[in-house]
Design an enzyme around this catalytic site. Structure first.
Site, PDB file in Angstrom:
ATOM      1  N   SER A   1      -2.393   0.625  -4.424  1.00 41.95           N
ATOM      2  CA  SER A   1      -2.888   1.795  -3.682  1.00 41.95           C
ATOM      3  C   SER A   1      -4.223   2.281  -4.221  1.00 41.95           C
ATOM      4  CB  SER A   1      -1.850   2.917  -3.795  1.00 41.95           C
ATOM      5  OG  SER A   1      -2.399   4.152  -3.403  1.00 41.95           O
ATOM      6  N   ALA A   2      -5.024   2.882  -3.347  1.00 40.13           N
ATOM      7  CA  ALA A   2      -6.298   3.480  -3.769  1.00 40.13           C
ATOM      8  C   ALA A   2      -6.089   4.848  -4.407  1.00 40.13           C
ATOM      9  CB  ALA A   2      -7.210   3.635  -2.554  1.00 40.13           C
ATOM     10  N   SER A   3      -4.865   5.375  -4.301  1.00 41.98           N
ATOM     11  CA  SER A   3      -4.629   6.759  -4.744  1.00 41.98           C
ATOM     12  C   SER A   3      -4.423   6.877  -6.251  1.00 41.98           C
ATOM     13  CB  SER A   3      -3.398   7.324  -4.037  1.00 41.98           C
ATOM     14  OG  SER A   3      -3.089   8.593  -4.587  1.00 41.98           O
TER      15      SER A   3
ATOM     16  N   GLU B   1      -0.073  -3.308   4.529  1.00 38.56           N
ATOM     17  CA  GLU B   1      -1.230  -2.383   4.563  1.00 38.56           C
ATOM     18  C   GLU B   1      -1.410  -1.744   5.925  1.00 38.56           C
ATOM     19  OE1 GLU B   1      -3.902  -0.792   3.742  1.00 38.56           O
ATOM     20  OE2 GLU B   1      -4.158  -1.296   1.654  1.00 38.56           O
ATOM     21  N   ASP B   2      -1.874  -0.495   5.945  1.00 37.62           N
ATOM     22  CA  ASP B   2      -2.150   0.158   7.235  1.00 37.62           C
ATOM     23  C   ASP B   2      -3.648   0.319   7.502  1.00 37.62           C
ATOM     24  OD1 ASP B   2      -2.428   2.147   5.205  1.00 37.62           O
ATOM     25  OD2 ASP B   2      -2.427   3.661   6.795  1.00 37.62           O
TER      26      ASP B   2
ATOM     27  N   LYS C   1     -10.901  -1.068  -2.206  1.00 37.35           N
ATOM     28  CA  LYS C   1     -10.720  -1.909  -1.025  1.00 37.35           C
ATOM     29  C   LYS C   1     -11.926  -1.693  -0.112  1.00 37.35           C
ATOM     30  CE  LYS C   1      -5.765  -0.803  -1.234  1.00 37.35           C
ATOM     31  NZ  LYS C   1      -4.653  -0.046  -0.632  1.00 37.35           N
TER      32      LYS C   1
ATOM     33  N   ASP D   1       0.869  -1.168   0.000  1.00 36.94           N
ATOM     34  CA  ASP D   1       0.000   0.000   0.000  1.00 36.94           C
ATOM     35  C   ASP D   1       0.920   1.237   0.000  1.00 36.94           C
ATOM     36  OD1 ASP D   1      -2.436   1.510   0.524  1.00 36.94           O
ATOM     37  OD2 ASP D   1      -1.673   1.750   2.561  1.00 36.94           O
ATOM     38  N   LEU D   2       0.392   2.406  -0.329  1.00 38.19           N
ATOM     39  CA  LEU D   2       1.257   3.589  -0.384  1.00 38.19           C
ATOM     40  C   LEU D   2       1.139   4.454   0.878  1.00 38.19           C
ATOM     41  CD1 LEU D   2       3.203   5.416  -2.024  1.00 38.19           C
ATOM     42  CD2 LEU D   2       1.186   6.471  -3.039  1.00 38.19           C
ATOM     43  N   ASP D   3      -0.050   5.086   1.031  1.00 39.22           N
ATOM     44  CA  ASP D   3      -0.238   6.012   2.153  1.00 39.22           C
ATOM     45  C   ASP D   3      -0.283   5.235   3.471  1.00 39.22           C
ATOM     46  OD1 ASP D   3      -0.967   8.101   3.830  1.00 39.22           O
ATOM     47  OD2 ASP D   3      -3.092   7.944   3.316  1.00 39.22           O
TER      48      ASP D   3
ATOM     49  N   THR E   1       1.175  10.255   3.607  1.00 43.79           N
ATOM     50  CA  THR E   1       0.481  11.340   2.905  1.00 43.79           C
ATOM     51  C   THR E   1      -0.836  11.693   3.601  1.00 43.79           C
ATOM     52  OG1 THR E   1      -0.035   9.581   1.350  1.00 43.79           O
ATOM     53  CG2 THR E   1       1.410  11.305   0.556  1.00 43.79           C
TER      54      THR E   1
ATOM     55  N   ARG F   1     -11.076   8.738  -3.125  1.00 43.11           N
ATOM     56  CA  ARG F   1     -11.324  10.183  -3.016  1.00 43.11           C
ATOM     57  C   ARG F   1     -12.818  10.498  -2.997  1.00 43.11           C
ATOM     58  NH1 ARG F   1      -8.674  13.421  -7.726  1.00 43.11           N
ATOM     59  NH2 ARG F   1      -7.069  11.913  -7.205  1.00 43.11           N
TER      60      ARG F   1
ATOM     61  N   LYS G   1      -8.759   6.924   5.713  1.00 42.15           N
ATOM     62  CA  LYS G   1      -7.535   6.207   5.333  1.00 42.15           C
ATOM     63  C   LYS G   1      -7.859   4.987   4.481  1.00 42.15           C
ATOM     64  CE  LYS G   1      -4.356   7.842   8.793  1.00 42.15           C
ATOM     65  NZ  LYS G   1      -3.538   7.563   9.969  1.00 42.15           N
ATOM     66  N   GLY G   2      -7.207   4.893   3.333  1.00 39.28           N
ATOM     67  CA  GLY G   2      -7.415   3.752   2.443  1.00 39.28           C
ATOM     68  C   GLY G   2      -8.695   3.832   1.619  1.00 39.28           C
TER      69      GLY G   2
ATOM     70  N   ASN H   1      -3.077   9.432  -7.390  1.00 43.93           N
ATOM     71  CA  ASN H   1      -1.836  10.215  -7.467  1.00 43.93           C
ATOM     72  C   ASN H   1      -0.604   9.364  -7.165  1.00 43.93           C
ATOM     73  OD1 ASN H   1      -3.133  12.841  -7.888  1.00 43.93           O
ATOM     74  ND2 ASN H   1      -3.920  12.573  -5.816  1.00 43.93           N
TER      75      ASN H   1
HETATM   76  P1  B16 Z   1      -6.204  10.182  -4.095  1.00 41.48           P
HETATM   77  P2  B16 Z   1      -3.570   4.220  -0.022  1.00 41.48           P
HETATM   78  C1  B16 Z   1      -5.336   6.211  -0.137  1.00 41.48           C
HETATM   79  O1  B16 Z   1      -4.033   5.744  -0.329  1.00 41.48           O
HETATM   80  C2  B16 Z   1      -5.405   7.121   1.071  1.00 41.48           C
HETATM   81  O2  B16 Z   1      -5.149   6.384   2.255  1.00 41.48           O
HETATM   82  C3  B16 Z   1      -6.776   7.731   1.182  1.00 41.48           C
HETATM   83  O3  B16 Z   1      -6.853   8.584   2.294  1.00 41.48           O
HETATM   84  C4  B16 Z   1      -7.091   8.499  -0.123  1.00 41.48           C
HETATM   85  O4  B16 Z   1      -8.384   9.053  -0.075  1.00 41.48           O
HETATM   86  C5  B16 Z   1      -6.961   7.541  -1.310  1.00 41.48           C
HETATM   87  O5  B16 Z   1      -5.657   6.980  -1.318  1.00 41.48           O
HETATM   88  C6  B16 Z   1      -7.226   8.220  -2.629  1.00 41.48           C
HETATM   89  O6  B16 Z   1      -6.199   9.136  -2.885  1.00 41.48           O
HETATM   90  O7  B16 Z   1      -7.133  11.297  -3.741  1.00 41.48           O
HETATM   91  O8  B16 Z   1      -4.760  10.585  -4.196  1.00 41.48           O
HETATM   92  O9  B16 Z   1      -6.660   9.438  -5.336  1.00 41.48           O
HETATM   93  O10 B16 Z   1      -3.516   4.095   1.462  1.00 41.48           O
HETATM   94  O11 B16 Z   1      -4.544   3.262  -0.676  1.00 41.48           O
HETATM   95  O12 B16 Z   1      -2.207   4.180  -0.668  1.00 41.48           O
HETATM   96 MG    MG Z   2      -2.851   3.135   3.359  1.00 42.83          MG
END
Ligand code: B16
Ligand code: MG
Length: 215
Positions: A112-114, A167-168, A143, A7-9, A15, A47, A43-44, A116
């Site tokens: 990751s869910a991000s 994963e966190d 997730k 996982d990233l964040d 972040t 958006r 978290k996780g 970015n």
């Molecule tokens: P973005 P992860 C998640 O990252 C964050 O934990 C979560 O807070 C955020 O809303 C999500 O990414 C989406 O991020 O706005 O950059 O697309 O923990 O899955 O790495």
């Molecule tokens: Mg995370």
């Protein structure tokens, strides 16, 4: 041979603190408070779902069309923090862990869910090290659905049972379990009780621990 999916964040970088600043400003502009405890709920989470949770907290009802500019605004502020990130923000023990996996020729992917995620990895100098990247742009189900990790396993050319997820977030551990993958939770052992192993933080990836899980 095993493989890792990170996982990233909360695992590679923190972040969450930048997401918090951007979500809090948005909430304040909408006329309500948004605390660090509220931020835990995001978290996780994707958006779009994060905005819905935030609006529920503030008891604000908006149409889908009204939500779009808010999502853009939040992301723009979030990115203004991301652009300033450097390798100093890689969480303790992670660079050493990746070095160890490289030496052992154990491949690793990002899950990751991000949306970015590639930019963040680039800013901290890790983008080229990952064999595969799966992010919020690649999945149709967030997730705790296992999709993100199953795509990761496929990209790594590994069977799910040979993948180890780090994963966190609770939703991420649930996703790993649904994918039938071993999981290492980073954080509170009570919260992450469904993980195969839990480490209080990323500096606990000791050689002893790695030998235990890889053999
Ligand atoms: P973005 P992860 C998640 O990252 C964050 O934990 C979560 O807070 C955020 O809303 C999500 O990414 C989406 O991020 O706005 O950059 O697309 O923990 O899955 O790495
Ligand atoms: Mg995370």
């Amino acid at each position: 041979m095993k493989a890792f999916i990170f996982d990233l964040d909360g695992v590679i970088v923190d972040t969450a603190k930048y997401h918090f600043l951007a979500w809090r400003n948005l909430a304040n502009e909408l006329g309500f408070e948004f605390t660090e405890e509220h931020n835990e709920l995001l978290k996780g989470v994707s958006r779009v779902r994060s905005l819905d949770i935030l609006l529920e907290i503030g008891k604000v009802e908006l149409t889908e069309a009204q939500k779009q500019p808010l999502l853009l605004k939040k992301n723009e502020e979030y990115l203004s923090y991301v652009y300033k990130m450097t390798s100093d923000e890689i969480l303790p023990g992670i660079s050493e862990l990746l070095d160890y996996l490289d030496t052992k020729k154990i491949p690793y992917a990002l899950g990751s869910a991000s949306k970015n995620a590639p930019l963040i990895l680039d800013k901290v100098g890790l983008l080229k090290r990952f064999t595969a990247i799966v992010d919020g742009n690649d999945v149709s189900k967030a997730k705790p659905d296992p999709e993100v990790f199953l795509i990761g396993a496929k990209k790594l050319n590994k069977k799910p049972e040979d993948c180890i997820v780090v994963e966190d977030a609770i939703a991420g551990i649930e996703a790993a379990n649904a994918a039938k993958m071993m999981s290492i939770g980073i954080g509170d052992a009570k919260l992450l009780s469904e993980a195969t192993y839990v480490l209080a933080n990323t500096s606990e990836f000791t050689l002893e621990f790695l030998n235990k899980i890889l053999n």
